[in-house]
Structures are given as structure tokens and as C-alpha cells.
Design a protein around this motif. Sequence first.
Motif, PDB file in Angstrom:
ATOM      1  N   GLN A  34       0.857  -1.175   0.000  1.00 36.73           N
ATOM      2  CA  GLN A  34       0.000   0.000   0.000  1.00 36.73           C
ATOM      3  C   GLN A  34       0.904   1.240   0.000  1.00 36.73           C
ATOM      4  OE1 GLN A  34      -3.709   1.809   2.479  1.00 36.73           O
ATOM      5  NE2 GLN A  34      -2.183   0.772   3.677  1.00 36.73           N
TER       6      GLN A  34
ATOM      7  N   GLU B 267       0.526   5.031   0.238  1.00 41.11           N
ATOM      8  CA  GLU B 267      -0.474   6.044   0.604  1.00 41.11           C
ATOM      9  C   GLU B 267       0.131   6.975   1.640  1.00 41.11           C
ATOM     10  OE1 GLU B 267      -3.170   8.474   1.132  1.00 41.11           O
ATOM     11  OE2 GLU B 267      -3.928   6.872  -0.160  1.00 41.11           O
TER      12      GLU B 267
ATOM     13  N   SER C  24      -4.349   5.219   5.441  1.00 39.64           N
ATOM     14  CA  SER C  24      -3.449   4.077   5.361  1.00 39.64           C
ATOM     15  C   SER C  24      -3.691   3.100   6.507  1.00 39.64           C
ATOM     16  CB  SER C  24      -1.996   4.567   5.376  1.00 39.64           C
ATOM     17  OG  SER C  24      -1.117   3.480   5.352  1.00 39.64           O
TER      18      SER C  24
ATOM     19  N   THR D  57      -7.103   1.242   6.017  1.00 42.27           N
ATOM     20  CA  THR D  57      -6.998   0.268   4.932  1.00 42.27           C
ATOM     21  C   THR D  57      -6.128  -0.914   5.355  1.00 42.27           C
ATOM     22  OG1 THR D  57      -7.223   2.062   3.323  1.00 42.27           O
ATOM     23  CG2 THR D  57      -6.389  -0.046   2.507  1.00 42.27           C
ATOM     24  N   HIS D  58      -5.012  -0.617   5.990  1.00 41.82           N
ATOM     25  CA  HIS D  58      -4.096  -1.661   6.461  1.00 41.82           C
ATOM     26  C   HIS D  58      -4.817  -2.621   7.407  1.00 41.82           C
ATOM     27  CE1 HIS D  58      -0.032  -3.150   7.699  1.00 41.82           C
ATOM     28  NE2 HIS D  58      -0.734  -3.518   8.741  1.00 41.82           N
TER      29      HIS D  58
ATOM     30  N   ASN E 166      -8.007  -3.255   7.770  1.00 39.33           N
ATOM     31  CA  ASN E 166      -9.042  -4.039   7.093  1.00 39.33           C
ATOM     32  C   ASN E 166      -8.445  -5.138   6.229  1.00 39.33           C
ATOM     33  OD1 ASN E 166     -11.769  -3.026   7.800  1.00 39.33           O
ATOM     34  ND2 ASN E 166     -10.883  -1.085   7.130  1.00 39.33           N
ATOM     35  N   LEU E 167      -7.359  -4.840   5.559  1.00 40.80           N
ATOM     36  CA  LEU E 167      -6.718  -5.862   4.720  1.00 40.80           C
ATOM     37  C   LEU E 167      -6.115  -6.981   5.560  1.00 40.80           C
ATOM     38  CD1 LEU E 167      -5.035  -3.517   2.098  1.00 40.80           C
ATOM     39  CD2 LEU E 167      -6.894  -5.160   1.658  1.00 40.80           C
TER      40      LEU E 167
ATOM     41  N   MET F 123      -5.596   4.533  -6.019  1.00 37.79           N
ATOM     42  CA  MET F 123      -6.515   5.067  -5.018  1.00 37.79           C
ATOM     43  C   MET F 123      -6.362   6.585  -5.061  1.00 37.79           C
ATOM     44  SD  MET F 123      -5.892   2.468  -1.827  1.00 37.79           S
ATOM     45  CE  MET F 123      -4.330   3.227  -1.412  1.00 37.79           C
TER      46      MET F 123
END
Length: 93
Positions: free
Chosen positions: A6, A8, A14, A17-18, A20-21, A78
Motif C-alpha cells: 500500500q 499512501e 493508510s 486500509t491496512h 481491514n486488509l 486510489m
Amino acid sequence: MSRILQVEDDQDFSTITHMNLVHAGHQVDDAFTCAQAEALLAKNRYDLILLDMMLPDRSGDELCRTIRRDCDCPIIFMSCLEDSDTIVNALRS
């Protein structure tokens, strides 16, 4: 498990998103600049790259062209940009 890079510079975005991934079972490396991303790409192979368009040291589409010289993994841009020319040019990278 997929390995994701990622790129970002927005720390809050960041982090969300981190998390959740990782929760979804992926391994995630984070870079906040193009230079950090290039250093990680030199050491690791990725299944997917999430790439911001506006980064502090270069644009995401410039980094995409650099990445494409050595890597053919999928790249997802993104961005909050709505300028269609910028989006089309990035997709051509």
C-alpha cells in the motif's frame, strides 16, 4: 494469503486500509513515499499494489511507470481526484 503493498501518504487512510486488509487475511506493507515503495519493491514480491496518485516525492503515475519496468502485478490506483485526464493517463502507465 496475498502480499499487498500500500503506497499512501495519508496516515489515517493508510491505517484503516491496512487494518481491514490484515483482518481479511492479507499481509500488508506500507509505504508513505515513492522512495519507500521502491525500497520495499527491491526486497519483496507483491501480489497487488494499492497506489495513491498524489505522493509527497513524486506522482503515483510516475511511480507506476517505474514499477512496470520490473513488475507485472496488478496495481489499483486510489485517489480522490476527479480529473478524467489524470485518471486516463494513470491507467495508461
